[in-house]
Design a protein around this motif. Structure first.
Motif, PDB file in Angstrom:
ATOM      1  N   ILE A 109      50.655  33.256 -56.365  1.00  0.00           N
ATOM      2  CA  ILE A 109      50.149  33.823 -56.283  1.00  0.00           C
ATOM      3  C   ILE A 109      50.305  35.976 -55.169  1.00  0.00           C
ATOM      4  O   ILE A 109      49.231  35.497 -54.366  1.00  0.00           O
ATOM      5  CB  ILE A 109      49.348  34.189 -56.624  1.00  0.00           C
ATOM      6  CG1 ILE A 109      49.237  33.061 -57.906  1.00  0.00           C
ATOM      7  CG2 ILE A 109      48.752  36.025 -57.920  1.00  0.00           C
ATOM      8  CD1 ILE A 109      49.455  33.727 -59.450  1.00  0.00           C
ATOM      9  N   PRO A 110      51.295  36.640 -55.306  1.00  0.00           N
ATOM     10  CA  PRO A 110      51.791  37.286 -53.973  1.00  0.00           C
ATOM     11  C   PRO A 110      51.051  38.571 -54.134  1.00  0.00           C
ATOM     12  O   PRO A 110      50.919  39.314 -52.370  1.00  0.00           O
ATOM     13  CB  PRO A 110      53.187  38.103 -54.481  1.00  0.00           C
ATOM     14  CG  PRO A 110      53.526  36.248 -55.319  1.00  0.00           C
ATOM     15  CD  PRO A 110      52.229  36.584 -56.394  1.00  0.00           C
ATOM     16  N   TYR A 115      57.357  41.853 -58.425  1.00  0.00           N
ATOM     17  CA  TYR A 115      58.276  42.093 -58.598  1.00  0.00           C
ATOM     18  C   TYR A 115      59.258  40.767 -59.101  1.00  0.00           C
ATOM     19  O   TYR A 115      58.790  40.743 -57.367  1.00  0.00           O
ATOM     20  CB  TYR A 115      59.344  42.925 -57.932  1.00  0.00           C
ATOM     21  CG  TYR A 115      60.583  42.652 -58.416  1.00  0.00           C
ATOM     22  CD1 TYR A 115      60.608  43.306 -60.225  1.00  0.00           C
ATOM     23  CD2 TYR A 115      61.743  41.985 -57.834  1.00  0.00           C
ATOM     24  CE1 TYR A 115      61.840  43.681 -60.824  1.00  0.00           C
ATOM     25  CE2 TYR A 115      62.989  42.321 -58.929  1.00  0.00           C
ATOM     26  CZ  TYR A 115      63.075  42.757 -59.883  1.00  0.00           C
ATOM     27  OH  TYR A 115      64.375  42.787 -60.617  1.00  0.00           O
ATOM     28  N   ASP A 116      58.583  40.029 -59.768  1.00  0.00           N
ATOM     29  CA  ASP A 116      59.541  38.955 -60.304  1.00  0.00           C
ATOM     30  C   ASP A 116      60.964  38.520 -60.591  1.00  0.00           C
ATOM     31  O   ASP A 116      61.811  39.686 -61.322  1.00  0.00           O
ATOM     32  CB  ASP A 116      58.844  37.976 -61.495  1.00  0.00           C
ATOM     33  CG  ASP A 116      59.228  36.637 -61.672  1.00  0.00           C
ATOM     34  OD1 ASP A 116      60.581  36.470 -61.081  1.00  0.00           O
ATOM     35  OD2 ASP A 116      58.286  36.047 -62.412  1.00  0.00           O
ATOM     36  N   LEU A 448      50.083  36.415 -43.091  1.00  0.00           N
ATOM     37  CA  LEU A 448      51.211  37.309 -42.925  1.00  0.00           C
ATOM     38  C   LEU A 448      52.283  36.625 -43.665  1.00  0.00           C
ATOM     39  O   LEU A 448      53.278  36.712 -44.290  1.00  0.00           O
ATOM     40  CB  LEU A 448      51.112  37.608 -41.986  1.00  0.00           C
ATOM     41  CG  LEU A 448      52.611  38.983 -41.873  1.00  0.00           C
ATOM     42  CD1 LEU A 448      53.187  40.163 -43.267  1.00  0.00           C
ATOM     43  CD2 LEU A 448      52.855  39.658 -40.590  1.00  0.00           C
ATOM     44  N   TYR A 449      52.314  35.141 -42.546  1.00  0.00           N
ATOM     45  CA  TYR A 449      53.539  34.490 -43.333  1.00  0.00           C
ATOM     46  C   TYR A 449      53.716  33.734 -44.790  1.00  0.00           C
ATOM     47  O   TYR A 449      54.307  33.931 -45.612  1.00  0.00           O
ATOM     48  CB  TYR A 449      53.269  32.939 -42.382  1.00  0.00           C
ATOM     49  CG  TYR A 449      54.599  31.530 -42.376  1.00  0.00           C
ATOM     50  CD1 TYR A 449      55.234  31.359 -41.872  1.00  0.00           C
ATOM     51  CD2 TYR A 449      54.222  30.985 -43.815  1.00  0.00           C
ATOM     52  CE1 TYR A 449      56.679  30.853 -42.148  1.00  0.00           C
ATOM     53  CE2 TYR A 449      54.832  30.238 -43.745  1.00  0.00           C
ATOM     54  CZ  TYR A 449      55.934  30.133 -43.551  1.00  0.00           C
ATOM     55  OH  TYR A 449      57.155  29.504 -43.482  1.00  0.00           O
ATOM     56  N   GLY A 450      52.590  33.464 -45.028  1.00  0.00           N
ATOM     57  CA  GLY A 450      51.895  33.475 -46.790  1.00  0.00           C
ATOM     58  C   GLY A 450      52.092  34.355 -47.347  1.00  0.00           C
ATOM     59  O   GLY A 450      53.186  34.080 -48.547  1.00  0.00           O
ATOM     60  N   ALA A 451      51.954  35.549 -47.110  1.00  0.00           N
ATOM     61  CA  ALA A 451      52.195  36.734 -48.072  1.00  0.00           C
ATOM     62  C   ALA A 451      54.203  37.096 -47.888  1.00  0.00           C
ATOM     63  O   ALA A 451      54.935  37.355 -49.128  1.00  0.00           O
ATOM     64  CB  ALA A 451      51.615  38.311 -47.591  1.00  0.00           C
ATOM     65  N   LEU A 452      54.461  36.660 -46.603  1.00  0.00           N
ATOM     66  CA  LEU A 452      56.589  36.791 -47.122  1.00  0.00           C
ATOM     67  C   LEU A 452      56.799  35.943 -47.631  1.00  0.00           C
ATOM     68  O   LEU A 452      57.861  35.820 -47.613  1.00  0.00           O
ATOM     69  CB  LEU A 452      56.512  37.511 -45.507  1.00  0.00           C
ATOM     70  CG  LEU A 452      56.525  38.657 -44.831  1.00  0.00           C
ATOM     71  CD1 LEU A 452      56.146  38.583 -43.154  1.00  0.00           C
ATOM     72  CD2 LEU A 452      57.449  39.768 -45.992  1.00  0.00           C
ATOM     73  N   HIS A 453      56.551  34.456 -47.727  1.00  0.00           N
ATOM     74  CA  HIS A 453      57.127  33.647 -48.189  1.00  0.00           C
ATOM     75  C   HIS A 453      56.518  32.953 -49.773  1.00  0.00           C
ATOM     76  O   HIS A 453      56.091  32.030 -50.442  1.00  0.00           O
ATOM     77  CB  HIS A 453      56.614  32.259 -47.050  1.00  0.00           C
ATOM     78  CG  HIS A 453      57.217  32.619 -46.005  1.00  0.00           C
ATOM     79  ND1 HIS A 453      56.886  32.919 -45.241  1.00  0.00           N
ATOM     80  CD2 HIS A 453      58.388  31.658 -45.263  1.00  0.00           C
ATOM     81  CE1 HIS A 453      57.332  32.836 -44.252  1.00  0.00           C
ATOM     82  NE2 HIS A 453      59.097  32.621 -44.578  1.00  0.00           N
ATOM     83  N   GLN A 455      57.124  34.205 -52.811  1.00  0.00           N
ATOM     84  CA  GLN A 455      57.781  35.133 -53.746  1.00  0.00           C
ATOM     85  C   GLN A 455      58.870  34.890 -53.105  1.00  0.00           C
ATOM     86  O   GLN A 455      59.670  34.526 -52.222  1.00  0.00           O
ATOM     87  CB  GLN A 455      57.516  36.001 -54.559  1.00  0.00           C
ATOM     88  CG  GLN A 455      57.766  37.450 -52.630  1.00  0.00           C
ATOM     89  CD  GLN A 455      57.415  38.477 -53.507  1.00  0.00           C
ATOM     90  OE1 GLN A 455      57.370  39.102 -54.345  1.00  0.00           O
ATOM     91  NE2 GLN A 455      55.942  38.613 -53.117  1.00  0.00           N
ATOM     92  N   LYS A 456      60.154  35.244 -53.781  1.00  0.00           N
ATOM     93  CA  LYS A 456      61.609  35.094 -53.376  1.00  0.00           C
ATOM     94  C   LYS A 456      62.740  36.072 -53.515  1.00  0.00           C
ATOM     95  O   LYS A 456      61.521  37.616 -53.703  1.00  0.00           O
ATOM     96  CB  LYS A 456      62.575  34.539 -54.573  1.00  0.00           C
ATOM     97  CG  LYS A 456      62.579  32.922 -54.955  1.00  0.00           C
ATOM     98  CD  LYS A 456      63.008  32.591 -56.153  1.00  0.00           C
ATOM     99  CE  LYS A 456      62.962  31.221 -56.597  1.00  0.00           C
ATOM    100  NZ  LYS A 456      63.803  30.491 -58.204  1.00  0.00           N
TER     101      LYS A 456
END
Length: 522
Positions: A109-110, A115-116, A448-453, A455-456
């Motif tokens: 859940i970003p 955007y999907d 930050l790592y979590g947010a940047l990973h 979603q595609k």
């Protein structure tokens, strides 16, 4: 009195906008040993989430004797103001981290808006009335009432409700926006809305054994607090918990969400105490169910937390609001109510004080976008993935900072990292023994790592300095009030109050609460 449909419709849209001392304190945010009590562990836990609860206004209302219930819990428990939130500091992401014990790279859940790339559309769980109207009420309701819990939240993570159910323990969720569990429930759309819109009469959803989501589903059929935001309010939540207590059907674990303080802080700024004062009245009603307040502590562990803080936003709109469409006006930016066209190049999803910017064209690089944005000194830093490393650049600091998991450097949470370049961009201090100390961005590398990973696709994260807020097409804005979303400490550190347990929590982060609670209930 019967309200007109237009008024009810606006209320329906607005209620779903989820987003948005003298006591013993542990003042060192780098010390992970936080909560220790000498009382006997209780067999049941109630976790109360107060949206945008902050240390200074909380202490102020207690000192002014305007919050007797919170004062009671603090005096009979332990208090700490350094609970680290998830990132982005928006309720949907935070609550997903809370009940899954993971950051967005795992729970997926970003943010409130993202955007999907597979569906080629913007997902919006409730970021402002005008954005909702452009997306359409049917799609918005589908995303927020069904898809969020049943589709978007990753099936590869387990929620606390799912784990406890497998262990034979019942749980409840009251007005929490993320609640996935093992039991099928029916959310009922109010008839006037179902008949006058394209909304279905019901939505099927999965939650814990006992689920309350305002007027859509409730435990107490006599709960009258439905008009204000269709039950997604503090009084409704308090009545639901009172019902469970009075009927002696409180399960082993209950999570309950109080949203009203967040609305007050957004409007009036981080120093306001009105939301906490109103919240406290509902807490008093809960405590009054017991023969006396002290008896409430005998059989229940009470955990009271905020989900994030808020930062003040400057009053001058031209100064405070960073309009990303203007900064990137030379690109073709996807509009909210239109399908992706061949010439579209960017998608902007502003989450108040942070934003995702997606590259959906091959004609340029993420570095090209970053270079344009770096000219704005109101942006603290910009981050993206490149060459298996996360790249972070800032307007007012030289060079680039690069990092990835696993390496020779260790932080206070026993996470190891490989790092290169100018670590001052994220306000890191590196000691001689390769120990990382966080400054303005608590647990900044993992968050930050979590947010940047999460979603595609190819995208940037931009994070604002204190006082500033991002806007895109039809975004809400909070000039002169408060906003969150960023990774900065003013958005990220929130209080926690705990009564009734002698079990310490090793790492004082929202992402660690799930494991701690599961251990308490062993």
């Amino acid at each position: 009195m019967m309200m007109g449909f237009r008024s009810i419709f606006i209320v329906f849209l607005s209620i779903l906008l989820i987003g948005c001392s003298a006591y013993k304190n542990n003042e060192d945010q780098n010390n992970p040993m936080a909560i220790q009590m000498n009382n006997k562990t209780s067999p049941k836990i109630v976790l109360l989430i107060i949206d945008s609860l902050m240390d200074e206004p909380l202490k102020k209302v207690i000192e002014e004797k305007k919050a007797p219930a919170l004062d009671f819990f603090v005096k009979h428990g332990q208090y700490n103001k350094y609970l680290v939130s998830s990132y982005p500091t928006m309720s949907v992401t935070i609550d997903s981290s809370l009940i899954t014990g993971t950051y967005p790279d795992k729970h997926k859940i970003p943010g409130l808006v993202w955007y999907d790339g597979d569906e080629k559309r913007t997902i919006n769980y409730g970021n402002g009335l005008f954005e909702m109207m452009k997306i359409g009420v049917t799609q918005f309701a589908e995303d927020s009432l069904y898809q969020f819990n049943n589709v978007d939240l990753s099936p590869n993570v387990e929620t606390i409700h799912e784990v406890l159910d497998k262990r034979g323990k019942q749980t409840a969720s009251i007005n929490s926006i993320i609640y996935r569990g093992n039991y099928e429930h029916t959310l009922k759309i109010p008839k006037v809305l179902a008949k006058t819109t394209a909304l279905p009469n019901t939505y099927k959803t999965f939650g814990p054994k006992r689920l309350s989501v305002g007027a859509f589903i409730r435990q107490d059929e006599k709960n009258i607090h439905l008009l204000n935001r269709l039950g997604l309010n503090d009084a409704f939540a308090a009545q639901e918990l009172k019902y469970l207590l009075e009927k002696n059907i409180l399960p082993e674990f209950t999570i309950m969400y109080f949203p009203v303080n967040d609305h007050e802080v957004h409007r009036k700024g981080p120093k306001t105490t009105e939301g906490i004062e109103e919240l406290d009245k509902n807490l008093q009603e809960i405590l009054n169910v017991f023969p006396n307040w002290e008896s409430a502590l005998e059989n229940i562990i009470w955990i009271i937390i905020g989900d994030s803080k808020q930062s003040s936003v400057k009053k001058n709109k031209n100064e405070a609001l960073i309009d990303l469409r203007e900064a990137l006006s030379n690109y073709n930016i996807l509009k909210l109510n239109e399908p992706v066209r061949n010439n579209d190049e960017l998608v902007i999803t502003a989450n108040e004080r942070m934003a995702y910017i997606y590259k959906i064209s091959e004609d340029f690089s993420l570095q090209d976008i970053a270079n344009r944005l770096l000219a704005d000194e109101r942006i603290a830093w910009i981050a993206w993935k490149e060459n298996n490393m996360i790249q972070v650049k800032s307007w007012d600091k030289d060079g680039v900072f690069q990092f990835k998991p696993e390496g020779a450097f260790k932080d206070a949470y026993n996470q190891t990292w490989s790092i290169k370049g100018n670590s001052s961009i994220l306000d890191l201090t590196i000691k001689n023994n390769n120990q990382i100390k966080y400054g303005d961005y608590p647990d900044g590398l993992a968050r930050l790592y979590g947010a940047l990973h999460s979603q595609k696709g190819e995208f940037l994260i931009v994070d604002a300095k204190p006082g500033y807020e991002f806007i895109g097409e039809s975004s809400p804005e909070h000039t002169g009030g408060g906003a969150h979303g960023s990774m900065y400490k003013n958005d990220s550190l929130t209080p926690i109050i705990v009564t009734g347990t002698n079990k310490s929590i090793d790492n004082l982060r929202i992402v660690d609460l799930k494991k701690w609670i599961l251990d308490l209930l062993e």
